[in-house]
Scaffold this motif. Structure first.
Motif, PDB file in Angstrom:
ATOM      1  N   ASN A 118       0.823  -1.208   0.000  1.00  0.00           N
ATOM      2  CA  ASN A 118       0.000   0.000   0.000  1.00  0.00           C
ATOM      3  C   ASN A 118       0.864   1.269   0.000  1.00  0.00           C
ATOM      4  OD1 ASN A 118      -2.531   1.245  -0.122  1.00  0.00           O
ATOM      5  ND2 ASN A 118      -2.618   1.522   2.107  1.00  0.00           N
ATOM      6  N   ILE A 119       1.930   1.225  -0.789  1.00  0.00           N
ATOM      7  CA  ILE A 119       2.780   2.395  -0.982  1.00  0.00           C
ATOM      8  C   ILE A 119       2.979   2.593  -2.474  1.00  0.00           C
ATOM      9  CG2 ILE A 119       3.982   2.124   1.222  1.00  0.00           C
ATOM     10  CD1 ILE A 119       6.336   0.910  -0.302  1.00  0.00           C
ATOM     11  N   THR A 120       3.620   3.676  -2.850  1.00  0.00           N
ATOM     12  CA  THR A 120       3.888   3.919  -4.262  1.00  0.00           C
ATOM     13  C   THR A 120       5.220   3.284  -4.658  1.00  0.00           C
ATOM     14  OG1 THR A 120       5.067   5.990  -3.840  1.00  0.00           O
ATOM     15  CG2 THR A 120       2.668   6.113  -4.142  1.00  0.00           C
ATOM     16  N   LYS A 121       5.359   3.013  -5.945  1.00  0.00           N
ATOM     17  CA  LYS A 121       6.627   2.455  -6.420  1.00  0.00           C
ATOM     18  C   LYS A 121       7.801   3.386  -6.122  1.00  0.00           C
ATOM     19  CE  LYS A 121       8.965   0.668 -10.545  1.00  0.00           C
ATOM     20  NZ  LYS A 121       8.825   0.384 -11.988  1.00  0.00           N
ATOM     21  N   PRO A 122       7.668   4.716  -6.343  1.00  0.00           N
ATOM     22  CA  PRO A 122       8.793   5.593  -5.992  1.00  0.00           C
ATOM     23  C   PRO A 122       9.209   5.489  -4.523  1.00  0.00           C
ATOM     24  CG  PRO A 122       7.278   6.752  -7.425  1.00  0.00           C
ATOM     25  CD  PRO A 122       6.611   5.450  -7.053  1.00  0.00           C
ATOM     26  N   ALA A 123       8.249   5.177  -3.651  1.00  0.00           N
ATOM     27  CA  ALA A 123       8.591   5.046  -2.231  1.00  0.00           C
ATOM     28  C   ALA A 123       9.542   3.881  -1.997  1.00  0.00           C
ATOM     29  CB  ALA A 123       7.324   4.858  -1.400  1.00  0.00           C
ATOM     30  N   LEU A 124       9.442   2.843  -2.827  1.00  0.00           N
ATOM     31  CA  LEU A 124      10.357   1.695  -2.687  1.00  0.00           C
ATOM     32  C   LEU A 124      11.805   2.104  -2.904  1.00  0.00           C
ATOM     33  CD1 LEU A 124       8.595  -1.275  -4.535  1.00  0.00           C
ATOM     34  CD2 LEU A 124       8.952  -1.014  -2.084  1.00  0.00           C
ATOM     35  N   TYR A 125      11.998   3.083  -3.781  1.00  0.00           N
ATOM     36  CA  TYR A 125      13.359   3.493  -4.102  1.00  0.00           C
ATOM     37  C   TYR A 125      14.030   4.243  -2.954  1.00  0.00           C
ATOM     38  CZ  TYR A 125      12.344   2.054  -8.872  1.00  0.00           C
ATOM     39  OH  TYR A 125      12.008   1.306  -9.987  1.00  0.00           O
ATOM     40  N   SER A 155      16.779  -1.215  -6.937  1.00  0.00           N
ATOM     41  CA  SER A 155      16.248  -2.061  -8.000  1.00  0.00           C
ATOM     42  C   SER A 155      15.722  -3.366  -7.413  1.00  0.00           C
ATOM     43  CB  SER A 155      17.348  -2.379  -9.022  1.00  0.00           C
ATOM     44  OG  SER A 155      18.360  -3.179  -8.409  1.00  0.00           O
ATOM     45  N   LYS A 156      15.058  -4.130  -8.254  1.00  0.00           N
ATOM     46  CA  LYS A 156      14.575  -5.442  -7.828  1.00  0.00           C
ATOM     47  C   LYS A 156      15.752  -6.365  -7.529  1.00  0.00           C
ATOM     48  CE  LYS A 156      12.403  -8.372 -10.647  1.00  0.00           C
ATOM     49  NZ  LYS A 156      11.350  -9.070 -11.434  1.00  0.00           N
ATOM     50  N   GLU A 157      16.839  -6.236  -8.296  1.00  0.00           N
ATOM     51  CA  GLU A 157      18.012  -7.069  -8.029  1.00  0.00           C
ATOM     52  C   GLU A 157      18.595  -6.768  -6.656  1.00  0.00           C
ATOM     53  OE1 GLU A 157      22.113  -8.422 -10.237  1.00  0.00           O
ATOM     54  OE2 GLU A 157      21.852  -6.302  -9.778  1.00  0.00           O
ATOM     55  N   ASP A 158      18.597  -5.505  -6.253  1.00  0.00           N
ATOM     56  CA  ASP A 158      19.102  -5.158  -4.918  1.00  0.00           C
ATOM     57  C   ASP A 158      18.292  -5.850  -3.827  1.00  0.00           C
ATOM     58  OD1 ASP A 158      21.161  -3.626  -5.788  1.00  0.00           O
ATOM     59  OD2 ASP A 158      20.230  -1.694  -5.341  1.00  0.00           O
ATOM     60  N   ILE A 159      16.985  -5.956  -4.043  1.00  0.00           N
ATOM     61  CA  ILE A 159      16.146  -6.656  -3.077  1.00  0.00           C
ATOM     62  C   ILE A 159      16.518  -8.132  -3.034  1.00  0.00           C
ATOM     63  CG2 ILE A 159      13.781  -7.339  -2.496  1.00  0.00           C
ATOM     64  CD1 ILE A 159      12.807  -4.752  -3.755  1.00  0.00           C
ATOM     65  N   TYR A 196      19.143 -12.881  -0.337  1.00  0.00           N
ATOM     66  CA  TYR A 196      20.205 -13.884  -0.263  1.00  0.00           C
ATOM     67  C   TYR A 196      21.099 -13.622   0.949  1.00  0.00           C
ATOM     68  CZ  TYR A 196      19.596 -16.104  -4.879  1.00  0.00           C
ATOM     69  OH  TYR A 196      19.125 -16.829  -5.943  1.00  0.00           O
ATOM     70  N   ARG A 197      21.464 -12.368   1.156  1.00  0.00           N
ATOM     71  CA  ARG A 197      22.390 -12.036   2.238  1.00  0.00           C
ATOM     72  C   ARG A 197      21.812 -12.408   3.599  1.00  0.00           C
ATOM     73  NH1 ARG A 197      23.399  -8.755   6.128  1.00  0.00           N
ATOM     74  NH2 ARG A 197      21.494  -7.537   5.810  1.00  0.00           N
ATOM     75  N   GLU A 256      20.151 -14.941 -11.939  1.00  0.00           N
ATOM     76  CA  GLU A 256      19.458 -13.669 -12.142  1.00  0.00           C
ATOM     77  C   GLU A 256      20.313 -12.492 -11.678  1.00  0.00           C
ATOM     78  OE1 GLU A 256      16.769 -13.575 -13.705  1.00  0.00           O
ATOM     79  OE2 GLU A 256      15.850 -15.555 -13.491  1.00  0.00           O
ATOM     80  N   LEU A 257      21.341 -12.780 -10.888  1.00  0.00           N
ATOM     81  CA  LEU A 257      22.173 -11.730 -10.320  1.00  0.00           C
ATOM     82  C   LEU A 257      23.277 -11.309 -11.273  1.00  0.00           C
ATOM     83  CD1 LEU A 257      22.635 -13.237  -6.736  1.00  0.00           C
ATOM     84  CD2 LEU A 257      21.067 -11.404  -7.394  1.00  0.00           C
TER      85      LEU A 257
END
Length: 222
Positions: free
Chosen positions: A56-63, A68-72, A77-78, A128-129
């Motif tokens: 329930n947030i905006t996509k810009p808020a994720l940044y 990026s999705k890869e960072d997530i 993994y970490r 994917e990484l």
């Protein structure tokens, strides 16, 4: 009125520690939601728009938390790796023969594999990484293998484990443990701890030297 004191106004900004705690909690919420979606729907099929919508947030808020999705995915993994490595470090500090340590490693590995961040290590494709991130993930996996091989070699040397090839025995054990991440469900009949205990016993039955088997039988008879 002169007899009344003016109520102190709250500062316009929250204290630094409170702001940092709130940020960490929101970042953790993004990770928990993302890893669930990666596991349920697949990494490729999950978009940041969908993650944001679930939260329930905006996509810009994720940044504010990830670039990026890869960072997530890297962070997922970490977190799984950190759980494994903390367990390995604790077990290596403990006393006991090789068989004891091997069983503790199996128990700890199994329990991590029943968490979302542990599951992502075996259910999500590290290809994917980026090349650098993938190399880090695979280096960590070699650390887990080395811990198992060391415990088995120690057990062979101290007589608690029958003579076996540590490399082959490790492949058998970790192959079985990794599969947990494919089928485990938290609402199953057995708890995570009970399942981990069962794996620790079953996966070492054929490795334990005769004296270790006799010792276990005596304990069970008491």
């Amino acid at each position: 009125m002169h007899g009344l004191t003016k109520k102190a106004e709250a500062p316009p900004w929250a204290p630094f520690e409170d702001r940092r705690r709130a940020r960490d909690e929101k970042r953790d919420a993004v990770l928990r939601m993302a890893v669930q979606m990666f596991l349920d729907e697949g990494y490729h099929r999950t978009t940041l728009n969908e993650v944001a919508a679930r939260l329930n947030i905006t996509k810009p808020a994720l940044y504010n938390y990830f670039r990026s999705k890869e960072d997530i995915l890297i962070e997922c993994y970490r977190l799984g790796q950190d759980m494994f490595e903390a367990n390995i470090a604790a077990i290596e500090r403990e006393s006991g023969d090789g068989l004891d340590k091997l069983r503790r490693l199996i128990r700890a590995y199994a329990q991590v594999m029943m968490t979302d961040f542990g599951m992502c290590l075996v259910r999500l494709d590290d290809r994917e990484l980026s090349t650098e991130a993938r190399a880090g993930v695979r280096k960590a996996k070699r650390t887990y293998d080395a811990a198992f091989r060391t415990a088995i070699a120690q057990g062979v040397a101290d007589g608690s484990i029958a003579p076996r090839d540590p490399k082959l025995a490790t492949l058998v054990i970790t192959g079985s443990l990794n599969w947990i991440g494919q089928w485990y469900r938290p609402d199953g009949e057995l708890s995570a701890a009970a399942l981990a205990d069962e794996f620790a016993l079953r996966l070492t039955e054929g490795l334990a030297a005769r004296k270790s088997r006799s010792r276990n039988a005596e304990r069970g008879a008491r």
